[in-house]
Design a protein around this motif. Sequence first.
Motif, PDB file in Angstrom:
ATOM      1  N   ALA A 422     -12.886  24.303  -5.791  1.00  0.00           N
ATOM      2  CA  ALA A 422     -13.066  23.375  -4.660  1.00  0.00           C
ATOM      3  C   ALA A 422     -11.916  23.840  -3.865  1.00  0.00           C
ATOM      4  O   ALA A 422     -12.014  24.047  -2.763  1.00  0.00           O
ATOM      5  N   THR A 423     -10.710  23.866  -4.219  1.00  0.00           N
ATOM      6  CA  THR A 423      -9.496  24.260  -3.369  1.00  0.00           C
ATOM      7  C   THR A 423      -9.443  25.513  -3.093  1.00  0.00           C
ATOM      8  O   THR A 423      -9.238  25.809  -1.757  1.00  0.00           O
ATOM      9  N   VAL A 424      -9.958  26.616  -3.858  1.00  0.00           N
ATOM     10  CA  VAL A 424     -10.176  27.996  -3.104  1.00  0.00           C
ATOM     11  C   VAL A 424     -11.111  28.044  -2.087  1.00  0.00           C
ATOM     12  O   VAL A 424     -11.048  28.716  -0.871  1.00  0.00           O
ATOM     13  N   LYS A 425     -12.214  27.268  -2.128  1.00  0.00           N
ATOM     14  CA  LYS A 425     -13.113  27.162  -1.267  1.00  0.00           C
ATOM     15  C   LYS A 425     -12.812  26.636   0.101  1.00  0.00           C
ATOM     16  O   LYS A 425     -13.199  27.010   1.197  1.00  0.00           O
ATOM     17  N   LYS A 426     -11.948  25.715  -0.155  1.00  0.00           N
ATOM     18  CA  LYS A 426     -11.506  24.968   1.070  1.00  0.00           C
ATOM     19  C   LYS A 426     -10.665  26.012   1.814  1.00  0.00           C
ATOM     20  O   LYS A 426     -10.573  26.173   2.983  1.00  0.00           O
ATOM     21  N   ASN A 427      -9.813  26.798   0.920  1.00  0.00           N
ATOM     22  CA  ASN A 427      -8.882  27.751   1.693  1.00  0.00           C
ATOM     23  C   ASN A 427      -9.531  28.916   2.308  1.00  0.00           C
ATOM     24  O   ASN A 427      -9.052  29.292   3.535  1.00  0.00           O
ATOM     25  N   ILE A 428     -11.023  29.448   1.881  1.00  0.00           N
ATOM     26  CA  ILE A 428     -11.558  30.233   2.511  1.00  0.00           C
ATOM     27  C   ILE A 428     -12.383  29.882   3.643  1.00  0.00           C
ATOM     28  O   ILE A 428     -12.305  30.654   4.483  1.00  0.00           O
ATOM     29  N   LYS A 429     -12.772  28.638   3.548  1.00  0.00           N
ATOM     30  CA  LYS A 429     -13.460  27.922   4.810  1.00  0.00           C
ATOM     31  C   LYS A 429     -12.231  28.051   6.068  1.00  0.00           C
ATOM     32  O   LYS A 429     -12.497  28.195   7.137  1.00  0.00           O
ATOM     33  N   TYR A 430     -11.184  27.486   5.765  1.00  0.00           N
ATOM     34  CA  TYR A 430     -10.141  27.637   6.660  1.00  0.00           C
ATOM     35  C   TYR A 430      -9.915  28.905   7.351  1.00  0.00           C
ATOM     36  O   TYR A 430      -9.617  29.180   8.576  1.00  0.00           O
ATOM     37  N   LEU A 431      -9.669  29.896   6.279  1.00  0.00           N
ATOM     38  CA  LEU A 431      -9.454  31.297   6.846  1.00  0.00           C
ATOM     39  C   LEU A 431     -10.615  31.793   7.541  1.00  0.00           C
ATOM     40  O   LEU A 431     -10.639  32.817   8.659  1.00  0.00           O
ATOM     41  N   ASP A 441      -4.465  37.467  11.037  1.00  0.00           N
ATOM     42  CA  ASP A 441      -3.617  38.593  11.120  1.00  0.00           C
ATOM     43  C   ASP A 441      -3.894  39.365   9.839  1.00  0.00           C
ATOM     44  O   ASP A 441      -4.561  38.901   9.042  1.00  0.00           O
ATOM     45  N   GLU A 442      -2.998  40.733   9.527  1.00  0.00           N
ATOM     46  CA  GLU A 442      -3.306  41.349   8.556  1.00  0.00           C
ATOM     47  C   GLU A 442      -2.979  40.805   7.372  1.00  0.00           C
ATOM     48  O   GLU A 442      -3.804  40.849   6.125  1.00  0.00           O
ATOM     49  N   LYS A 443      -1.966  40.071   7.446  1.00  0.00           N
ATOM     50  CA  LYS A 443      -1.530  39.261   6.237  1.00  0.00           C
ATOM     51  C   LYS A 443      -2.462  38.337   5.727  1.00  0.00           C
ATOM     52  O   LYS A 443      -2.954  37.887   4.584  1.00  0.00           O
ATOM     53  N   LEU A 449      -9.050  37.912   1.168  1.00  0.00           N
ATOM     54  CA  LEU A 449      -9.790  38.973   0.225  1.00  0.00           C
ATOM     55  C   LEU A 449      -9.300  38.486  -1.315  1.00  0.00           C
ATOM     56  O   LEU A 449     -10.102  38.303  -2.223  1.00  0.00           O
ATOM     57  N   ASN A 450      -7.785  38.015  -1.384  1.00  0.00           N
ATOM     58  CA  ASN A 450      -7.348  37.717  -2.739  1.00  0.00           C
ATOM     59  C   ASN A 450      -8.134  36.548  -3.148  1.00  0.00           C
ATOM     60  O   ASN A 450      -8.624  36.067  -4.109  1.00  0.00           O
TER      61      ASN A 450
END
Length: 531
Positions: A422-431, A441-443, A449-450
Amino acid sequence: MPPGAKPFELREENGELFLKVSDKSISPVVILEAIKDRGVAISLDSIRDLLNNSNEEWQSVGVKGKRVKVRISEDKLKAEVYLEPAIRNLNAEEAKKEIIRSLEEAGVVFGIKEEVVELLASGNDDNLLEQWIVIAEGIPPEESQDARIDVLVKIAEKGLQELENAVVVDFKALGFIPNVKKGTLIARKIPPKEGKDGKDVFGEPIKVKKPKDINMKAGPNTELSQDGLEITATANGFIVKEGNRFRVEPLLVVRGDVDYGTGNIECFGSIHVTGGVKEDFSVVAGETLEINGVVEGAELRSGKDMRLHSAVRGMERGRIDCGGNLYLEYADQCKITSAGELYFKRALMHCDIEVEGSVHLVEGGKGVIAGGKLYSGGDVECRALGSKVGTKTLVHLGLSPRLMNQHNVLMAKKEDLESKIATVKKNIKYLTRLAEEGKLDEKKKLLALNFVKLLESFELKHKEVESLLLKVEELIKKAKHKGRVKVREVCYPGVTIVIRRERYQVREELKEVEFLYEDGKVKVVPIDDDR
């Protein structure tokens, strides 16, 4: 020869004798006797040569003593020479002959260092005078090596007393427990090695002794390899060496108590303690464990059955972990696990107990279970359950504690993975939102991707855990034994019975009853041993 002149003259210089002949007709025997009187050894033939070569010049006939001394080492493997300064009165060729003649007279015929002979005879280095120089060396023998046995484990050779099928240990004398597991390589024999004869400076052979062989023997519970070079344990136990014979005794007997005199006891085989086990000590047996005396706040573990003939006072830190069937007289305030059946006689008081099988009452015992928690994969039988003062007592049965523990561990892993996903999905949604707004940006692209790779990894692990969890739940559902609790005398209020997750709270005294699972709930019925 002028009148009054002597036919020959002798003079000494630096310990060397010189001869000048004025009359060649002089008898060589006369000259020989005169030279001998001056302490110089020379042959008659040498005198004749001197006469033939005489031109009324001084000629060396030798030195008092010798120009070259030779000594041989005690082991006859080394010859040394000592050159007197008089050697310098000879030219190189004469000096070489003198050195070789001295070696021959000493019997040295082997291992002569020609380069050393040349160096000494050359006269180029006066530092080589008046000191011992190695001039010949023999070949030292290569001694034979007797066969030996390399012991690869700690071995008991003292502090032991033999009993039939057992070993009694005096730990004060021994200081450790030399035990092995089945399959352990105990010892290896190094075969004898034939040596090589040597040769001394006299050319004589130096014979070596033939090596001695030994036979390594396998006693009970050990096995000798086909080539006779290795011994392996075929059972767990206490290793004993008797000369070149090895054996493994499956039973270790400890006389008296396990305390500061013995330290903690651990053996891969079976252990029998004739006394008790004192507070904060441990006894660990790879196979069976038997203790005659009282156990106080100690840790006991066995790979197979365990028999405790006296009281176990856990003192809230005692622990019993039995890999087979457990036989108890009395236990209080300790944690108990058994992979087999549990048999008790007097009482189980305020203990946390997990038993894969059933809990059996030994005939003639008081059979009291009061306080604590009891988890059993089978049935439970006792005379009294709980106490008059309403001591809280939980009996949970019908399901294997091992399966329940596996289920709980897998559930915890599943919940943890779901939280991480759930935490990873939340971060992916934000990005993803940042990417849509053109703010990635590139960073942050690399971070995205990670996160995607991490999500894939977590989801794969979650799938594996869910699969295992389904298998465990299926095993729990298929458990055929529903479990029952037989109370042959009285069950007191404060007792809670849980069978297959159904709960029954005892609120009044019940006599000679049986708790069983029927029609989806826990029922109380009169005891029927035929049921």
